[in-house]
Design an enzyme around this catalytic site. Sequence first.
Site, PDB file in Angstrom:
ATOM      1  N   CYS A 163       5.730   3.905  -8.441  1.00 37.90           N
ATOM      2  CA  CYS A 163       5.566   4.935  -9.456  1.00 37.90           C
ATOM      3  C   CYS A 163       5.705   6.299  -8.773  1.00 37.90           C
ATOM      4  O   CYS A 163       5.158   6.513  -7.679  1.00 37.90           O
ATOM      5  CB  CYS A 163       4.198   4.821 -10.118  1.00 37.90           C
ATOM      6  SG  CYS A 163       4.060   6.007 -11.456  1.00 37.90           S
ATOM      7  N   ASP A 295       9.039  14.121 -18.225  1.00 39.12           N
ATOM      8  CA  ASP A 295       8.389  13.247 -17.251  1.00 39.12           C
ATOM      9  C   ASP A 295       9.326  13.120 -16.045  1.00 39.12           C
ATOM     10  O   ASP A 295      10.501  13.451 -16.135  1.00 39.12           O
ATOM     11  CB  ASP A 295       8.158  11.870 -17.899  1.00 39.12           C
ATOM     12  CG  ASP A 295       6.974  11.148 -17.282  1.00 39.12           C
ATOM     13  OD1 ASP A 295       6.500  11.597 -16.226  1.00 39.12           O
ATOM     14  OD2 ASP A 295       6.534  10.138 -17.847  1.00 39.12           O
ATOM     15  N   ASN A 296       8.776  12.647 -14.964  1.00 40.02           N
ATOM     16  CA  ASN A 296       9.586  12.310 -13.790  1.00 40.02           C
ATOM     17  C   ASN A 296      10.432  13.466 -13.265  1.00 40.02           C
ATOM     18  O   ASN A 296      11.644  13.339 -13.104  1.00 40.02           O
ATOM     19  CB  ASN A 296      10.452  11.077 -14.102  1.00 40.02           C
ATOM     20  CG  ASN A 296       9.570   9.862 -14.323  1.00 40.02           C
ATOM     21  OD1 ASN A 296       8.580   9.690 -13.636  1.00 40.02           O
ATOM     22  ND2 ASN A 296       9.902   9.058 -15.312  1.00 40.02           N
TER      23      ASN A 296
HETATM   24  N1  MTE Z   1       9.403   1.366 -19.709  1.00 36.65           N
HETATM   25  C1  MTE Z   1       8.874   1.486 -20.926  1.00 36.65           C
HETATM   26  N2  MTE Z   1       9.553   0.989 -21.981  1.00 36.65           N
HETATM   27  N3  MTE Z   1       7.689   2.114 -21.123  1.00 36.65           N
HETATM   28  C2  MTE Z   1       6.983   2.641 -20.076  1.00 36.65           C
HETATM   29  O1  MTE Z   1       5.877   3.177 -20.283  1.00 36.65           O
HETATM   30  N4  MTE Z   1       6.957   3.114 -17.669  1.00 36.65           N
HETATM   31  C3  MTE Z   1       7.851   3.411 -16.552  1.00 36.65           C
HETATM   32  C4  MTE Z   1       8.734   2.213 -16.232  1.00 36.65           C
HETATM   33  N5  MTE Z   1       9.316   1.694 -17.423  1.00 36.65           N
HETATM   34  C5  MTE Z   1       7.549   2.559 -18.777  1.00 36.65           C
HETATM   35  C6  MTE Z   1       8.778   1.858 -18.635  1.00 36.65           C
HETATM   36  C7  MTE Z   1       7.184   3.797 -15.338  1.00 36.65           C
HETATM   37  S1  MTE Z   1       6.693   5.427 -15.257  1.00 36.65           S
HETATM   38  C8  MTE Z   1       7.078   2.968 -14.271  1.00 36.65           C
HETATM   39  S2  MTE Z   1       6.451   3.538 -12.787  1.00 36.65           S
HETATM   40  C9  MTE Z   1       7.490   1.566 -14.331  1.00 36.65           C
HETATM   41  O2  MTE Z   1       7.940   1.221 -15.627  1.00 36.65           O
HETATM   42  C10 MTE Z   1       6.328   0.673 -13.987  1.00 36.65           C
HETATM   43  O3  MTE Z   1       6.666  -0.682 -14.080  1.00 36.65           O
HETATM   44  P1  MTE Z   1       5.503  -1.762 -14.016  1.00 36.65           P
HETATM   45  O4  MTE Z   1       4.460  -1.416 -15.016  1.00 36.65           O
HETATM   46  O5  MTE Z   1       6.132  -3.090 -14.256  1.00 36.65           O
HETATM   47  O6  MTE Z   1       4.945  -1.686 -12.618  1.00 36.65           O
END
Ligand code: MTE
Length: 888
Positions: A163, A295-296
């Site tokens: 993350c 974000d990000n």
């Molecule tokens: N995809 C969806 N659809 N919704 C989410 O909230 N979070 C993202 C990503 N993909 C997210 C997502 C983020 S910020 C991260 S760091 C990773 O998924 C985390 O994956 P994990 O929960 O399987 O570790």
Amino acid sequence: MKTSALAIRTAEQSENEPMYLPPSPPASHKPSDSDDSDSASERSEETYDLPVPPPSTYPMEVLELDKNTPDAHVVRDPRLIRLTGVHPFNTEAPLSALYDSGFLTPQELFYVRNHGPVPKVEDSESLDWTFTIDGLVDNPVTLSVRDLQTEFRQVTIPITLVCAGNRRKEQNTVRKSNGFSWGSAGVSTALWTGVLLSDVLERVRPKRKGRYMCMEGADKLPNGYYGTSVKLAWAKNPEKGMLLAWAMNGEPLQPDHGKPLRVVIPGQIGGRSVKWLKKLTITAAPSDNWYHIYDNRVLPTMVTPAMAKEDPTWWTDERYAIYDLSVNAACAYPAHKEEHPAVTPETDFTYKVQGYAYGGGGRRITRVEISLDKGTTWRLTDITYPEDRYRSLPDDATYNNSTFDVADRETSFCWSFWSLSIPMSELQAAEDVLVRAQDEAMNIMPRDMYWSVLGMMNNPWFRIEVVHEGGKVRFEHPTALKTEDGWMERAKREGRNLVDGYWGKGPAAASAAAVEVQDEVKMTNPASTRVVEYEELVAEREGSYLFVVNGEVYDGASYLEGHPGGAQSIISAAGQDVSEEFLAIHSESAKAMMPTYHIGTLSPAARRTLASPPTTTAISTALRPVFLDPKRWINATLTTKRVVSSDTRIFTFTLEHPDQLVGLPIGQHLMIKIQDENTKETIIRAYTPISCSSRKGEIDLLIKVYFGNERWKGGKMTQAMDVLGMGHRVQFKGPIGKLVYKGRGEVNLSTASPSNVKIRRFNMICGGTGITPIFQVLRAVVQDAEDATECVVLYGNRKRGDILCGKELEELERLGGSKVKLIHTLSRETDPTWKGRRGRVDNVLIEAEVGERREGELVLVCGPEEMEKDVRRICTELGWGEGDMCFF
Ligand code: MTE
């Protein structure tokens, strides 16, 4: 690290059955002769020394605390540390547990980052799950998981996901960012099985103009579905290893990790690996999804949260979007708070310092170094790359109906592990243990933190402080998740400057000259150096109301009369840590007043006691007759949402039992606490319900949702409320407020003084949702035939459709007869059929309807800040004093 033999099939793949029904067992066992489908005649097997997918111990039951959330269908491991309250689920494992589990992380310990609720997909529906690929392509398609499994080459790749917020608590300790606090376990590794995105994109044939691949998940969030994009050229490049994956460590994805289908993007921040994939769209521009934009990103360090909020162009500058991970490392052992007796030459022993390191974009970590002398000299550690062991597999080796796609890649997509044995005597002689990693492009972890608004990609040297106490040596990590006892948190409490370039221990001159990065308002008084113990904090003494904000102790006694929120809020705060709500609802100017009331700092022991206070009274199992408690947050359940107009809703919350009264005196408010799904920030706001205080078992809140647009993010609280699911539990506390209407003209303006004032007329001035407290008082006057108090209501809105409780107000005016006068005024109504007043609540209206100050009257005001300012100015000019006006 834990490794052992992994059974790999090296013969023709006889079955290409889709894998969801039933889930495959973990492939960590060597099938015996009796395994029916594995007869030696059909395939040969060889054993390789490879990291083994950990045996799944996936929990079978939904945890109690998830049962009242939208994730009531998701089973989870209780060891995961929740970083944003109960829901949404954002968690990491304790660092030692993660590290001890080895190169491949068990699904149940894999970190989770969910922006919202987890979509519910039954096993039986997994193969039929579809997603679309469209946009700038010659051949748009809809594909199912079954299609992916049967029509494309199946591959498995070991990939570490991280993350972007990993290690963010260190940033938040220096200065609060807009993101919630991760420790250093926001990182995990798995064997991901699926198809290469490059193969799938070949089928749809992107057009020449297509430059980005946008992705969208099925999770509906306050600002739309989660989505983001990456460059199309990367996605088309098999060397980048991007996958559409349905399995982790040989098992179907668990709901938290994207069941049944997700994108996995190696070497990049986890935020790009979209879970619960529903859409891929090829576009000419990067994604315009809210989560891609807000974000990000790593905004320039001088951009403060306030600047970023005010100017959206910071967010749309694609240069600040983050993709490849930065080089990073953390130390697992010594663990946080690990202690050893101080050694002598006779008792000295060798200690193995060890941890993980990862690079971005497939770049290999080429060195990890340790310094015991503040970075003057460095020692090289030993590094292992368990990922490389898969490269020696024969090309036709199969695993989980797929082939390992690692052998000829020149990429390093996984974490590596470093270690160095050092005599304990040397460790204990050092002030700190510093760790830094470097990758093959010579990117190296910096000494100093690069703070940014979202607190992402934090990668300064990982520092462990060596503390000597009572003949023992204790190792302290920078931060700790459940407590605040990392060395950074301690240094911050001690007032040390964490960005002096010496971890808060620099020479005085350097510290003094250091730039003050905090633009937070200073709330303490340097002269207030007392250390306050728990007993003093909670002692009930006349004339003293001690409360705690951020570990500092304040006495609110002398502000009981002046507090705009009423004395009750100070009285209720006594003996408590009210940091969360204080910081959430007070303005910068209110915070700037705090040094006057600051009396000292809570002792470390008192902090611990306050975090888990001793139980002094037996918890009563009797039903509480009154819902609100001024000292505790109490849950109520959202049961109905009535849509009144495109942006206005009435939310009904069910109290603890049907006979319970809300306990809110007329004119007072309650506080609501929920969590912003995006920033994970806790939001607390004061509202006045519109339901009658005599109503039992339920309360109604009228909420106008302030939706965001291109220039403005919108109202945080109201947008978050709008997406709450039925059954969601929300916390309430109260009452608070300065005014209590006792009825028949009797008003108490501050509960600090028992005396009521008697008035004969209310001049009520309000705008927008400011009608709600006014409405309560007006209704109380009208409903009591014996109450002769006059009420004039000046209610300002922009358009007719914005008027809240319009019908109810008309009805009160009708029932009130001569004692009620209601005037609507609209500032932007273009409809010519509007016969009422036009314009703002201005001096003309106030002069005409309120006029000069008269004895026995009060002006009650509730509306947007600008309007309240105008009203204060106009009324002051008309002779009304501060004591004659009440601003809700
Ligand atoms: N995809 C969806 N659809 N919704 C989410 O909230 N979070 C993202 C990503 N993909 C997210 C997502 C983020 S910020 C991260 S760091 C990773 O998924 C985390 O994956 P994990 O929960 O399987 O570790």
